[in-house]
Motif scaffolding. Structure first.
Motif, PDB file in Angstrom:
ATOM      1  N   CYS A 150       9.450  -0.776   4.287  1.00 45.61           N
ATOM      2  CA  CYS A 150       8.268  -1.513   4.746  1.00 45.61           C
ATOM      3  C   CYS A 150       7.023  -1.049   3.982  1.00 45.61           C
ATOM      4  O   CYS A 150       6.679   0.122   3.991  1.00 45.61           O
ATOM      5  N   PRO A 151       6.344  -1.949   3.280  1.00 42.66           N
ATOM      6  CA  PRO A 151       5.254  -1.533   2.399  1.00 42.66           C
ATOM      7  C   PRO A 151       3.886  -1.476   3.067  1.00 42.66           C
ATOM      8  O   PRO A 151       2.942  -1.034   2.431  1.00 42.66           O
ATOM      9  N   THR A 152       3.757  -1.974   4.299  1.00 40.70           N
ATOM     10  CA  THR A 152       2.420  -1.951   4.883  1.00 40.70           C
ATOM     11  C   THR A 152       2.081  -0.514   5.264  1.00 40.70           C
ATOM     12  O   THR A 152       2.954   0.337   5.394  1.00 40.70           O
ATOM     13  N   SER A 153       0.809  -0.275   5.437  1.00 35.11           N
ATOM     14  CA  SER A 153       0.406   1.077   5.779  1.00 35.11           C
ATOM     15  C   SER A 153      -0.657   1.016   6.859  1.00 35.11           C
ATOM     16  O   SER A 153      -1.711   0.464   6.621  1.00 35.11           O
ATOM     17  N   PRO A 154      -0.359   1.514   8.083  1.00 39.09           N
ATOM     18  CA  PRO A 154       0.922   2.068   8.525  1.00 39.09           C
ATOM     19  C   PRO A 154       2.033   1.014   8.554  1.00 39.09           C
ATOM     20  O   PRO A 154       1.745  -0.169   8.477  1.00 39.09           O
ATOM     21  N   LYS A 155       3.258   1.490   8.671  1.00 40.69           N
ATOM     22  CA  LYS A 155       4.407   0.604   8.544  1.00 40.69           C
ATOM     23  C   LYS A 155       4.533  -0.356   9.730  1.00 40.69           C
ATOM     24  O   LYS A 155       4.376   0.050  10.882  1.00 40.69           O
TER      25      LYS A 155
END
Lengths: 327, 563
Positions: B480-485
């Motif tokens: 998962c590339p979003t941050s936070p996931k």
């Protein structure tokens, strides 16, 4: 119908029938199993590589893990490397060196998902200075490799330092017997097998399954194929890999450390600036020391414990030989 | 300059423009060998979609359907304005599909092609040549109400799509297969040689990674069909079908440049008719049809007596035996009106299917930056540039996923490839703005800007290893590339078949964070139908396709921009 024509026509028909029957008999395979395996579609060149140890002989007078804390990453690398015997101990003139940084993700250097490009460039420079005939920098990325190599800054940095930066291609894998408990025959990128020296250059990162991605976990990057299944028994798979692939030197990038949301990261909030570089000939000890940046100890990380049990190295890095150097 | 030289110039021009067109498609790909000035923004170094921006049909149809002339489409005037003065030079000198049809028509064949008198007869103007005008009018009528269908038959979009999604991938497979075949012969030097040749060709012609496209068979078959028709009727496509040719034909009626015939010197040898590409009757004794002429100049070059001459302000000598030069377009007003009406009717026909079909199709994940579906349908010409450029081979032509209206428009199949978080290449190459160009900030978002979302991930707990099978796995979370996931884990206890406790981390999706990139679905180890999958729910481009109450309040710059 004339006799001649009758004979001609019959002859042709008989010949064709005989050819069809003969071809059928010739091609018929009673052993359906063999046929199946012949068409099981292994797209990798089946080459079995018995061993892949790139280690140098141990030197009891030298520490197994060295660490340097210094804001200048290049200096930090040089100091810790000198303390473990210097580049000449690891790379001899005319040798072919493969440097394996972590180039896993489409992230910029400051996001700490990939190895610091300055360190990679310096390592390449050092190897060439020591007389390496060729330095290859490569990794099997998770995200689109061209973007990973570009955005990580590693392609530009390593190329300008004189390395050959190679993107893995479909035809560059060897089917390899890892000879592990879990890992048997897997596709391995040939540059990690057909080389004289292998320098593993991980970055210190958090990982939700293995707790950390440092040295031994970084070796996932030599494997092709269906890597995503390995998480079902992650510790054993890491140890199998570490037993199979023994790098000449492990250089741990702890200049920036990804504390949370690893291994992909993305946010600068998750990055701690540590300005530290480690060098190690014992990958277990290296991981055991480096994992402290994540607030852990080696004893609390499954694969590090298992690796020591399997005789790959020592969790107790101080006992193994540890030196911190200052600039 | 003799007419033979001019004709050779035309040949050079055809080869040149075809080569440029082909080269631009080759370059519609993410290459490794360039240095971006700012590595955080990866931009294509070439204006690769420029060929499509020269297309007057795309320009006019998108203006009708969307009310704006997008970016580079102003270039189309470079084609349109000269056409008004000199005629359909584009068809004979520039159009890469026209050239392809030209070349295929020229391949001699005893069996299929007409020869001699037969060919002259087949090169005479035929009634079927009107069809293209009706096709054009139907499409323009449909565009008037907001559905863009010209891309199906526009020659540049059609050729770009066919080369990008069929010809080049098929070439790739074929060459790789050939190398394997040579290697399998059991004579290593041959295999080495084949690999060597391949290694030289590959960087020039092939993408870094072999790409595969859905519905390649429909696109490929149509393309092949168009080429094969040339073997039966010379340039059948250009004469009878091409809506761009029809458009240029209409504009060419004002032409100041045309054919001058000299009845006196003509010996009626028929060579002009034998060599005619447009089916426009250059022969003396017939009515020359300006709107059908491609300006290939074959007739003038073939005429041994010099009776035919292309010139500005040609003298129109009309005698009973020679009804010379007429710029008329041979369509009936009634049929033309009917065609426009049919086009207008096409719009409600395409749009009145149940709204569920397209608007709520969970499979229809549009590329990042895509406009809302109605605006998208008004702009997408299905040229396939976005599919070709996608570094992960994630974008594919639809068949019916977007309804009949959106056939061959792009959609994302996450099992094959996911949307690379920082990649904005599809928006960069879209010639009509159906996919808007996003900045990196608009794509991934920051503290003030929400990211561009193409959908949302959902977990199939019946297939997920930690949920259903007491097996540890965290791959979706890891990727998962979003941050936070957006995919987060909870430590839970699962029970295996023997009743043993197995500690697992079970994945959950946070819909507020998920952008629908599909990396989780792509990486899921359940290799057929993934245990985590993305649907279009929550996509930025659609106000209606939101399921979070909160989301409706938040402002999206992309949605604002398109409003």
């Amino acid at each position: 119908m004339q006799r001649r024509e009758f004979i001609k026509k019959t002859g042709k028909a008989v010949a064709l029938a005989a050819a069809a029957g003969g071809a059928g008999l010739l091609l018929h395979n009673r052993d359906a199993g063999a046929l199946l395996s012949a068409h099981s579609g292994d797209r990798y060149t089946p080459v079995f590589v018995p061993s892949s140890s790139f280690e140098v002989p141990p030197d009891p007078t030298l520490p197994k893990v060295t660490l340097c804390h210094e804001a200048d990453a290049v200096k930090a690398l040089n100091y810790s490397l000198d303390a473990i015997g210097g580049i000449k101990r690891f790379v001899k003139s005319g040798e072919k060196v493969t440097v394996k940084p972590n180039i896993g993700w489409d992230r910029a250097p400051e996001q700490a998902a990939n190895t610091n490009p300055l360190l990679v460039a310096e390592m390449v420079r050092l190897c060439l200075e020591a007389g390496a005939s060729e330095v290859i920098v490569t990794d099997i990325s998770c995200n689109e490799p061209r973007r990973c190599f570009l955005r990580s800054g590693i392609r530009n940095a390593a190329e300008s330092a004189g390395a050959r930066v190679l993107l893995p291609r479909e035809e560059d894998y060897f089917s390899t017997d890892i000879n592990g408990e879990l890992l048997t025959v897997w596709p391995v990128l040939k540059y990690f097998l057909k080389t004289d020296r292998l320098i593993n250059m991980p970055i210190v990162k958090h990982h939700s399954m293995s707790a950390c991605t440092i040295g031994m976990k970084n070796l996932y990057g030599i494997l092709g194929g269906r890597r995503n299944q390995l998480h079902q028994r992650i510790d054993q798979s890491i140890v199998d890999l570490a037993a199979f692939c023994r790098p000449t030197l492990t250089v741990v990038d702890a200049t920036r450390v990804l504390l949370r949301n690893g291994p992909t990261g993305g946010s600068l909030d998750d990055v701690a600036i540590e300005n530290t570089v480690l060098c190690a000939t014992d990958q277990v000890a290296a991981d055991s020391r480096a994992v402290e940046f994540l607030g852990l100890t080696g004893e609390r990380v499954g694969h590090i414990v298992l690796a020591e049990k399997s005789g790959l190295g020592s969790i107790d890095y101080r006992a193994a030989g540890y030196r911190e150097v200052t600039v | 300059m003799t007419i033979k030289t001019v004709r050779n110039l035309r040949r050079v021009s055809q080869i040149l423009f075809f080569a440029v067109f082909f080269w631009l498609i080759l370059k519609t790909t993410f290459e490794v060998n360039f240095n971006p000035t700012d590595p955080t923004e990866i931009m294509l170094p070439y204006p690769v979609s420029i060929a499509l921006e020269f297309d007057p049909l795309v320009a006019i149809a998108t203006v009708l359907s969307s009310g704006t002339l997008y970016k580079g489409l102003l270039w189309s005037l470079v084609i349109l304005i000269p056409t008004i003065f000199i005629g359909r030079f584009f068809c004979g000198w520039v159009c890469p599909l026209g050239s392809l049809n030209h070349w295929v028509s020229e391949i001699p064949s005893e069996r299929l092609n007409h020869r001699g008198a037969g060919k002259i007869r087949s090169n005479h103007y035929k009634k079927y040549q009107r069809i293209k005008y009706y096709i054009l009018l139907v499409f323009l009528g449909a565009a008037l109400l907001g559905t863009l269908q010209i891309g199906l038959l526009d020659p540049l979009a059609l050729l770009a799509r066919s080369i990008g999604t069929v010809v080049l991938p098929v070439t790739h497979t074929a060459l790789a297969g050939l190398v394997d075949w040579f290697k399998g012969l059991g004579y290593p030097p041959l295999g080495k040689l084949a690999q060597g040749v391949y290694d030289i060709i590959a960087p020039l012609l092939l993408t870094y990674r072999q790409s595969f496209f859905h519905t390649i068979l429909t696109i490929g078959t149509l393309f092949l069909f168009i080429l094969i028709l040339n073997r039966i009727f010379t340039r059948f496509w250009c004469r009878g079908i091409c809506p761009l040719g029809a458009l240029l034909g209409i504009f060419s009626r004002f032409s100041l440049f045309g054919l001058q015939k000299d009845e006196q010197s003509c010996t009626h040898c028929g060579l002009c008719g034998l060599n005619c590409q447009g089916g426009d009757d250059p022969e003396i004794g017939r009515k020359w049809r300006q709107a059908e002429c491609h300006l290939c100049l074959n007739c003038q070059a073939a005429c041994p007596e010099g009776s035919l001459k292309f010139k500005f302000f040609p003298q129109q000598i009309v005698t009973p035996a020679n009804p010379a030069g007429t710029p008329e377009i041979n369509i009936s007003r009634r049929k033309a009106t009917m065609s426009v009406a049919a086009g207008l009717a096409l719009f409600p026909l395409l749009r009145s299917g149940d709204a569920f079909e397209v608007n709520a199709n969970p499979l229809l994940i549009r590329p990042p930056g895509s406009l809302a579906e109605p605006s998208f349908a008004a702009k997408c010409i299905r040229c396939g540039q976005c599919m070709r450029v996608c570094p992960n081979n994630a974008l594919h032509p639809t068949l019916l996923e977007a309804g009949l209206e959106g056939m061959w428009s792009p959609y994302l199949i996450a099992r094959i490839g996911y949307c690379e978080p920082t990649c904005t290449l599809c928006g960069q190459v879209c010639p009509t703005g159906a996919i808007m160009e996003l900045s990196l900030k608009e794509k991934v978002g920051d503290k003030d800007t929400p990211p561009n979302r193409i959908g949302t991930a959902f977990i199939d707990r019946g297939r997920c290893l930690p949920w259903a099978m007491a097996t540890p796995c965290i791959v979706c979370e890891e990727w998962c590339p979003t941050s936070p996931k957006a995919v987060y884990l909870k430590d839970e206890i699962a029970y295996d078949s023997k009743g043993n406790e197995v500690p697992v981390k079970r994945p959950y999706v946070d819909p507020y964070l998920c952008t629908g990139c599909g990396a989780c679905e792509f990486a899921c180890p359940i290799s057929d139908r993934a245990a985590i999958y993305v649907t279009s729910a929550g996509e930025t481009r659609s106000v209606d396709n939101q399921f979070l109450l909160e989301r409706n309040r938040k402002k999206s710059p992309v949605r604002d921009r398109q409003a």
